[in-house]
Design a protein around this motif. Structure first.
Motif, PDB file in Angstrom:
ATOM      1  N   ASN A  90      -5.467 -18.236  41.807  1.00  0.00           N
ATOM      2  CA  ASN A  90      -4.994 -19.611  41.902  1.00  0.00           C
ATOM      3  C   ASN A  90      -5.571 -20.490  40.790  1.00  0.00           C
ATOM      4  O   ASN A  90      -6.509 -20.119  40.084  1.00  0.00           O
ATOM      5  CB  ASN A  90      -5.302 -20.205  43.284  1.00  0.00           C
ATOM      6  N   ARG A  91      -4.980 -21.689  40.667  1.00  0.00           N
ATOM      7  CA  ARG A  91      -5.335 -22.576  39.554  1.00  0.00           C
ATOM      8  C   ARG A  91      -6.786 -23.025  39.615  1.00  0.00           C
ATOM      9  O   ARG A  91      -7.454 -23.121  38.583  1.00  0.00           O
ATOM     10  CB  ARG A  91      -4.408 -23.789  39.574  1.00  0.00           C
ATOM     11  N   ALA A  92      -7.282 -23.300  40.833  1.00  0.00           N
ATOM     12  CA  ALA A  92      -8.668 -23.759  40.962  1.00  0.00           C
ATOM     13  C   ALA A  92      -9.644 -22.671  40.510  1.00  0.00           C
ATOM     14  O   ALA A  92     -10.634 -22.964  39.824  1.00  0.00           O
ATOM     15  CB  ALA A  92      -8.949 -24.156  42.409  1.00  0.00           C
ATOM     16  N   LEU A 116      -9.017 -20.199  38.412  1.00  0.00           N
ATOM     17  CA  LEU A 116      -8.908 -20.102  36.952  1.00  0.00           C
ATOM     18  C   LEU A 116      -9.711 -21.210  36.275  1.00  0.00           C
ATOM     19  O   LEU A 116     -10.374 -20.981  35.259  1.00  0.00           O
ATOM     20  CB  LEU A 116      -7.439 -20.189  36.529  1.00  0.00           C
ATOM     21  N   THR A 117      -9.656 -22.402  36.849  1.00  0.00           N
ATOM     22  CA  THR A 117     -10.405 -23.527  36.275  1.00  0.00           C
ATOM     23  C   THR A 117     -11.904 -23.295  36.376  1.00  0.00           C
ATOM     24  O   THR A 117     -12.653 -23.578  35.425  1.00  0.00           O
ATOM     25  CB  THR A 117     -10.025 -24.836  36.986  1.00  0.00           C
ATOM     26  N   VAL A 141      -8.747 -30.706  38.699  1.00  0.00           N
ATOM     27  CA  VAL A 141      -8.122 -29.477  39.212  1.00  0.00           C
ATOM     28  C   VAL A 141      -8.852 -28.881  40.409  1.00  0.00           C
ATOM     29  O   VAL A 141      -8.219 -28.446  41.379  1.00  0.00           O
ATOM     30  CB  VAL A 141      -8.006 -28.426  38.085  1.00  0.00           C
TER      31      VAL A 141
END
Length: 397
Positions: A2-4, A6-7, A178
């Motif tokens: 998920n994006r979080a 990855l961040t 994010v």
């Protein structure tokens, strides 16, 4: 992914770049502000101060993230890092530079919170993969950072600190926009708030109270000490044993970092998920032991390069062990646990290089490979962890 998540991994890369940026120019900056060409004990103290602060504050930030959440602790730490790098960029004296280094160690202790975040959002059977990717991201940052820092340092000795502040500012914005909170306070957290202790030794005693957890933490610290052998003597060993010049040493370090990042990013997860964490740990220990023995006996420089894939396969042991440890406590204690792990690792990085360098300089005239053989032998003490049956200790505050 998920994006979080990855961040979070991206912020680890940026943080590692920020740390690496300043490494090549720290001696020159200390000489400039100290108005001396002889740093003596000051350089060793400056280096050790960072690890000492992480030893003290990693458990504290970990516990704090259990109580108020991962995100606010990460944001506070990143904001502190921005201010600290700016402070060190302008520091006019050695005393203020040391003060900035101490604050950098405190803000760098947030890696425990990052590890807890990953444990929060990752199923147990995938944590080895994620911790491997975490290690790979940190390694990538450490490859990139010193190169950029060296180039910027040629222009202005304080420029890398400004660049490090900029990296952490980007980190801060990414996290703010994010990353969402991964840890919701539970009843056990609320009830424990009144008993919260900021003494790092209290958290170490908490970990020591679990018979099933203590051997895992001990093995984790031992893996850090063994890993410090390469970091401490690789350059010296290359010069003494293989007559390497600075270019060859630089290439060897870059190759080692690249292989290590690839192994942690793409090999740890599949092996641990297919065979289990304990077998992955066993494979890592076996590969690293063989590499240590062979490098001790090598008599030509190309052999060291040929052994790098074996060295880096040994790197799968640490993420697999971290996954085992994280499964030993519930979600309400991940911050505390990851803080204890980070604190143990910091203590190992303070003690390890001193012992390793002492052994190396005592034996380099007769057999410089002795320290590698000792490292391989130390893995014997991990055998009880490999033989032990898994199990989660009861929850404790």
């Amino acid at each position: 992914m998920n994006r979080a998540l990855l961040t979070i991994l991206a912020t680890v890369v940026l943080s590692a770049i920020g740390i690496g940026l300043t490494m090549p120019i720290i001696p020159q900056l200390m000489r400039d502000v100290g108005h001396t060409s002889e740093l003596g004990w000051r350089f060793g103290a400056f280096t050790g101060l960072y690890a000492l602060m992480q030893f003290i504050f990693s458990p504290i930030l970990g516990v704090l993230s259990d109580r108020i959440g991962r995100r606010p602790v990460l944001l506070l730490s990143l904001a502190g890092a921005v201010a600290d790098y700016l402070f060190m960029a302008m520091a006019p004296s050695l005393a203020l530079l040391f003060m900035g280094r101490a604050i950098a160690g405190i803000t760098g202790a947030s890696m425990a919170v990052t590890s807890a975040y990953i444990a929060d959002v990752t199923p147990e059977d995938q944590r080895s993969r994620r911790y491997g990717q975490l290690g790979a991201c940190f390694g990538i940052g450490f490859i990139i950072g010193p190169v950029i820092g060296g180039l910027l340092g040629e222009w202005w000795v304080r420029a890398p600190f400004l660049a490090a502040a900029a990296m952490n500012a980007v980190n801060l914005v990414l996290t703010l926009l994010v990353v969402r909170e991964s840890h919701t306070a539970r009843d056990s957290d609320v009830g424990a708030k009144g008993r919260m202790s900021f003494n790092p030794l209290t958290n170490l005693r908490w970990a020591a109270s679990f018979k099933s957890l203590l051997p895992l933490i001990g093995a984790s610290g031992l893996l850090v000490v063994i890993g410090e052998i390469g970091g401490t003597v690789w350059v010296l060993y290359g010069e003494d044993k293989f007559a390497w010049d600075s270019l060859t040493i630089g290439i060897s370090l870059a190759c080692f970092g690249a292989f290590h990042a690839l192994a942690q990013a793409f090999i740890v997860g599949p092996i641990a998920e297919r065979w289990g964490e304990r077998r992955a740990l066993m494979l890592g220990i076996a590969a690293d032991s063989c590499a240590y023995v062979l490098i001790a006996l090598a008599n030509q420089g190309w052999m060291a390069f040929a052994l790098m894939p074996l060295f880096c396969l040994g790197g799968i042991g640490a993420p697999a062990l971290q996954s085992l440890v994280s499964a030993s406590v519930g979600p309400d204690q991940q911050g505390k646990l990851q803080g204890v792990l980070a604190s143990t690792a910091s203590l190992a990085t303070v003690i390890g290089p001193v012992a390793i360098s002492t052994i190396y300089f005592m034996s380099r005239g007769s057999f410089p490979g002795l320290v590698w053989l000792i490292g391989a032998g130390l893995y014997v003490f991990c055998l009880p962890v490999l033989m032990r049956k898994s199990g989660m200790p009861p929850a404790a505050s």
